[in-house]
Design an enzyme around this catalytic site. Structure first.
Site, PDB file in Angstrom:
ATOM      1  N   PRO A   2      65.727  36.882  56.305  1.00 27.85           N
ATOM      2  CA  PRO A   2      64.784  35.789  56.447  1.00 27.85           C
ATOM      3  C   PRO A   2      65.156  34.543  55.663  1.00 27.85           C
ATOM      4  CG  PRO A   2      63.948  37.438  54.933  1.00 27.85           C
ATOM      5  CD  PRO A   2      65.370  37.730  55.201  1.00 27.85           C
ATOM      6  N   GLU A   3      66.208  33.885  56.041  1.00 24.22           N
ATOM      7  CA  GLU A   3      66.386  32.523  55.568  1.00 24.22           C
ATOM      8  C   GLU A   3      65.571  31.631  56.492  1.00 24.22           C
ATOM      9  OE1 GLU A   3      68.210  30.829  53.236  1.00 24.22           O
ATOM     10  OE2 GLU A   3      68.845  32.613  52.176  1.00 24.22           O
TER      11      GLU A   3
END
Length: 284
Positions: A2-3
DNA sequence: ACTGGATCCTGATCGC
DNA sequence: TGCGATCAGGATCCAG
């Protein structure tokens, strides 16, 4: 994975499967992620509700129904996929949202650093308050960064990862942006010039913008099976390249710990004036 | 008010 | 093969 670019990609990927769908059932297999899951409120408000919108704020995914918003954070290890009723369950599948199309929105999060929250209409959520501007919005400017930095003497990398300053700059992009701007990650935030902040601002937007594009193409089928991570590695200039040659000057990339996070930089392209260097005896 | 460190949790990897 | 130590894309909380 989850960037910010992947959260954005996830959002765009799941949105068409969700909007205008009615939720027929919700299944909870774990009662707590980072915080307790408000199971009762979610059941009460989601079953028979129709989803009107899917959006993103910082790294939070927002799913809007008539009476409020489902707020999802993927933490370090979370993924959201669209699956079918026949898709086998895997370890750490914590939440299913079953739609009238018979498709299922499924949340998986091994480390459980993520979050699943309920935000009623006309209420606020502490997590969404006091967030800095979106890095790709017009409120995020070099002058804003420069002015915000004046009361912070923490390392610039820590500063730009502070979500009150700007959202969405994670550990990878912090190192990458600083390399592009040729700024040492330990540079005190309040010692940088406006010119340096102009370079940094441009670098953050460029790196994130490019990553969103990459994320969009590389993860285009993420909701079918498993979109393979590692697609960043081709674009990364310093992250996870300890001792490898700088792509610009061939010097070995250095790795240090900063704020308990791995930090990578080129000591030659990103020099630190000696007056800012930390002395070992001061650290003891 | 800011800063650094501890912390939540599981899984992958590495050295012995 | 097994075991312990270490590290991982986040972000809050708390003491100083």
């Amino acid at each position: 994975m989850p960037e910010l670019p992947e959260v954005e990609t996830t959002c765009r990927g799941i949105s068409p499967h969700l909007v205008n769908q009615t939720i027929t059932q919700v299944i909870f297999r774990h009662k707590q992620l980072r915080w307790p899951i408000p199971i009762k409120a979610l059941k009460d408000h989601l079953i028979d509700a129709t989803i009107t919108e899917v959006s993103r704020r910082a790294k939070y995914i927002l799913i809007q129904v008539p009476t409020g918003t489902v707020v999802i954070h993927l933490g370090m290890s979370g993924t959201l996929r669209i699956v079918s009723a026949t898709t086998p369950l895997r370890a750490h599948d914590h939440f299913d949202c079953i739609l009238s199309s018979n498709k299922i929105l499924r949340l998986n999060d091994p480390r459980r650093f993520g979050a699943l929250l309920w935000l009623p209409n006309h209420h606020t959520l502490a997590q969404l308050e006091n967030l800095g501007p979106e890095p790709l919005s017009t409120e995020f400017t070099a002058t804003y960064l420069y002015q915000s930095a004046q009361k912070h003497r923490s390392p610039i990398k820590t500063f730009i990862m502070n979500q009150k300053v700007v959202v969405g700059v994670g550990n990878i992009y912090a190192s990458e942006s600083l390399f592009m701007a040729k700024i040492h990650p330990e540079y005190p935030a309040n010692a940088l010039s406006l010119t340096q902040y102009q370079d940094l601002h441009k670098a953050i937007q460029k790196v994130l913008g490019k990553a969103i594009k990459k994320g969009g193409t590389t993860l285009k089928d993420f909701c079918q099976s498993d979109g393979k991570p590692g697609y960043f590695s081709q674009e990364l200039k310093v992250y996870d390249r300890q001792e490898e040659p700088c792509l610009s000057c061939q010097s070995p990339i250095h790795a240090i710990r900063l704020g308990q996070r791995s930090t990578y930089f080129c000591p030659r392209c990103q020099p630190l004036p000696s007056k800012f260097k930390r002395k070992k005896e001061l650290l003891l």
